[in-house]
Scaffold this active site. Structure first.
Site, PDB file in Angstrom:
ATOM      1  N   GLU A  61     -20.555  78.621   2.957  1.00 43.26           N
ATOM      2  CA  GLU A  61     -20.914  78.431   1.545  1.00 43.26           C
ATOM      3  C   GLU A  61     -21.312  76.983   1.259  1.00 43.26           C
ATOM      4  O   GLU A  61     -20.686  76.310   0.433  1.00 43.26           O
ATOM      5  CB  GLU A  61     -19.722  78.799   0.656  1.00 43.26           C
ATOM      6  CG  GLU A  61     -19.207  80.209   0.829  1.00 43.26           C
ATOM      7  CD  GLU A  61     -17.919  80.466   0.028  1.00 43.26           C
ATOM      8  OE1 GLU A  61     -17.259  79.504  -0.404  1.00 43.26           O
ATOM      9  OE2 GLU A  61     -17.589  81.634  -0.151  1.00 43.26           O
ATOM     10  N   PRO A  62     -22.330  76.449   1.909  1.00 47.86           N
ATOM     11  CA  PRO A  62     -22.683  75.052   1.667  1.00 47.86           C
ATOM     12  C   PRO A  62     -23.420  74.886   0.335  1.00 47.86           C
ATOM     13  O   PRO A  62     -24.304  75.680   0.003  1.00 47.86           O
ATOM     14  CB  PRO A  62     -23.624  74.726   2.837  1.00 47.86           C
ATOM     15  CG  PRO A  62     -24.259  76.038   3.172  1.00 47.86           C
ATOM     16  CD  PRO A  62     -23.241  77.104   2.865  1.00 47.86           C
ATOM     17  N   CYS A  91     -21.608  56.811 -26.440  1.00 45.38           N
ATOM     18  CA  CYS A  91     -20.664  55.977 -27.194  1.00 45.38           C
ATOM     19  C   CYS A  91     -19.339  55.788 -26.460  1.00 45.38           C
ATOM     20  O   CYS A  91     -18.282  55.884 -27.061  1.00 45.38           O
ATOM     21  CB  CYS A  91     -20.410  56.635 -28.532  1.00 45.38           C
ATOM     22  SG  CYS A  91     -19.734  58.291 -28.324  1.00 45.38           S
TER      23      CYS A  91
HETATM   24  N1  LLP Z   1     -17.204  77.470  -1.939  1.00 45.65           N
HETATM   25  C1  LLP Z   1     -16.252  77.337  -2.872  1.00 45.65           C
HETATM   26  C2  LLP Z   1     -15.256  78.387  -3.031  1.00 45.65           C
HETATM   27  C3  LLP Z   1     -16.219  76.198  -3.679  1.00 45.65           C
HETATM   28  O1  LLP Z   1     -15.280  76.064  -4.609  1.00 45.65           O
HETATM   29  C4  LLP Z   1     -17.205  75.183  -3.501  1.00 45.65           C
HETATM   30  C5  LLP Z   1     -17.191  73.979  -4.320  1.00 45.65           C
HETATM   31  C6  LLP Z   1     -18.195  75.385  -2.518  1.00 45.65           C
HETATM   32  C7  LLP Z   1     -18.158  76.539  -1.748  1.00 45.65           C
HETATM   33  C8  LLP Z   1     -19.291  74.411  -2.260  1.00 45.65           C
HETATM   34  O2  LLP Z   1     -18.842  73.173  -1.826  1.00 45.65           O
HETATM   35  P1  LLP Z   1     -19.910  72.099  -1.305  1.00 45.65           P
HETATM   36  O3  LLP Z   1     -20.541  72.613  -0.052  1.00 45.65           O
HETATM   37  O4  LLP Z   1     -20.913  71.883  -2.374  1.00 45.65           O
HETATM   38  O5  LLP Z   1     -19.106  70.873  -1.064  1.00 45.65           O
HETATM   39  N2  LLP Z   1     -18.085  68.700  -8.773  1.00 45.65           N
HETATM   40  C9  LLP Z   1     -17.648  68.138  -7.526  1.00 45.65           C
HETATM   41  C10 LLP Z   1     -17.635  69.148  -6.413  1.00 45.65           C
HETATM   42  C11 LLP Z   1     -16.783  70.356  -6.720  1.00 45.65           C
HETATM   43  C12 LLP Z   1     -16.877  71.416  -5.650  1.00 45.65           C
HETATM   44  C13 LLP Z   1     -16.227  72.669  -6.103  1.00 45.65           C
HETATM   45  N3  LLP Z   1     -16.297  73.732  -5.184  1.00 45.65           N
HETATM   46  C14 LLP Z   1     -18.510  66.924  -7.193  1.00 45.65           C
HETATM   47  O6  LLP Z   1     -19.410  66.589  -7.975  1.00 45.65           O
HETATM   48  O7  LLP Z   1     -18.291  66.259  -6.188  1.00 45.65           O
END
Ligand code: LLP
Length: 428
Positions: free
Chosen positions: A276-277, A358
């Site tokens: 799940e990237p 603000c």
């Molecule tokens: N699968 C699940 C169950 C997840 O909760 C997430 C991300 C992903 C896959 C994807 O993760 P990635 O490959 O994008 O790292 N808002 C934060 C990141 C929160 C990620 C939440 N879950 C930021 O801006 O760093």
């Protein structure tokens, strides 16, 4: 790394000068590179080819339909976390058999939508949630496939807000409970428990936490298989890093080198792997363009006051995240050789790059070394494709930024800039 580069003193996204995008669409504006999305998808697929995984791009990182359509056309699946994201994935044409759905608080209507769509996998986070899914499925005469999200209690060594695989977080069930969970629910005829799910955090900048988590998941799977349960899917989640600074993060191939050997024997014996990237696909595929409105000094500080702040890109103020920022037309002598906190070139000044809102917390960068800023400069905030627009808000009644997708020499507005009328449309 990506398709954003300086040529003859001007920043280009693929074959398009980003200044032309800003002149046409205005600022603030997100610019995505279709070529970079495709390349990152391909690199992930190639790195993990030995496992032939189902790659489900994490919609939460950047859910624009133009981005989702680009990835769907490449064969990507989608990881969704809400009814809204499921709707987006379907609207982008992603086949349901390539959709997986995680989320700790799925509502009945969201579960029903997932059942009606016939998605590949519901990733289940608690006993009550499973019972609810089974009840809804039974009521509709439906069957669905579920994976149990386990909490492996592994420290991904990332920001505490995005640490999701340690035991004090709300995610998944611990391994002890997982055994009892399968004993209680592993033979439900409507909600079929067919696998395990992991997601330990984001970004995970070393490979070792994956090795620990996958090792624990495989050991649990062996036990469950011995007890006669079906565990034919292992969803390893996301969390692979992106290049916020040039060359500082592991590549897809580094993660694969650590993970693939652990999983290969089980895959040869029939285990299906899901990845799940999100960030590693989308982050470097996008920039945020913002225009410097004013430059002012106060005491010993210089502020470049931009038309984008925490409303457009929350990550710097929320996570203290670093995003490289540089002018789109930096002038002679200022072409950046790499994206780094300390660009070693003469003539730079120290600037706080702030937004128009603000709050003192409204900034894109503090104490940043930059070419001397001037009113009217166009700045590019790099590695902003993931968790940029998807976390943007309308705080201070700021219309959401426009989004543009570049492909080769052409660009398309994939989300028009909001108008003031849009801001109040649901209140009339
Ligand atoms: N699968 C699940 C169950 C997840 O909760 C997430 C991300 C992903 C896959 C994807 O993760 P990635 O490959 O994008 O790292 N808002 C934060 C990141 C929160 C990620 C939440 N879950 C930021 O801006 O760093």
């Amino acid at each position: 790394m990506d398709h954003f580069s300086y040529e003859h003193g001007a920043l280009r996204c693929e074959g398009v000068a980003v200044a032309d995008v800003a002149a046409t669409v205005g600022t603030p504006c997100y610019v995505y590179s279709a070529g970079t999305l495709a390349e990152h998808h391909r690199r992930t697929r190639d790195a993990f080819a030995a496992l032939d995984p189902l790659i489900c791009y994490s919609v939460k990182s950047c859910g624009n339909l133009g981005v989702l359509r680009t990835l769907t056309a490449l064969g990507s699946g989608m990881d969704v976390v809400s009814g809204g994201e499921l709707f987006r994935a379907r609207a982008a044409g992603c086949p349901p058999e390539r959709i997986v759905y995680a989320g700790v608080g799925k509502r009945d209507d969201e579960i029903a939508a997932a059942l009606d769509a016939g998605i590949h996998l519901l990733n289940v986070e608690s006993e009550q949630e499973f019972e609810n899914i089974a009840r809804i499925a039974r009521g509709r005469g439906a069957t669905c496939r579920c994976a149990l999200r386990i909490n492996p209690d592994v420290d991904p060594r990332t920001h505490r807000f995005t640490t999701t695989g340690t035991k004090e977080t709300k995610f998944g069930v611990d391994i002890e409970r997982a055994r009892a969970f399968f004993r209680a629910h592993g033979r439900d005829p409507h909600a079929r428990l067919v696998g395990l799910h992991l997601h330990i955090g984001s970004p995970v900048t070393s490979t070792d936490p994956y090795v620990q988590a996958v090792t624990k998941a495989l050991a649990l799977r062996e036990e469950l298989l011995r007890d006669g349960f079906e565990v034919s899917v292992l969803d390893v989640g996301g969390g692979f890093a992106a290049d916020y600074e040039t060359g500082r993060s592991p590549a897809a191939s580094d993660y694969a080198r650590a993970i693939v050997p652990l999983l290969e024997p089980a895959v040869r014996a029939g285990l299906r792997i899901v990845l799940e990237p999100g960030r590693s696909i989308a982050a470097n595929a996008g920039i945020l363009l913002t225009r410097v409105q004013y430059v002012k000094t106060s005491g010993d500080r210089t502020f470049a006051i931009c038309d984008a702040g925490m409303n457009a890109l929350l990550r710097p103020s929320h996570y203290d995240a670093f995003h490289f920022i540089w002018p789109a037309a930096p002038g002679p002598g200022f072409a950046p050789h790499e994206r780094t906190r300390e660009p070693g070139m003469p003539g730079l000044v120290t600037v706080d790059v702030v937004g128009p809102l603000c709050e003192t917390g409204d900034y894109l960068a503090l104490d940043r070394r930059l070419p001397p800023p001037a009113r009217g400069d166009l700045l590019a905030v790099f590695t902003a494709g993931a968790y940029g627009m998807s976390m943007a808000s309308r705080y201070n009644s700021s219309p959401l930024p426009a989004e543009v997708l570049v492909s080769g020499e052409a660009f398309t507005v994939v989300r028009r800039r909001e108008t003031y009328e849009d801001l109040v449309a649901h209140e009339r």
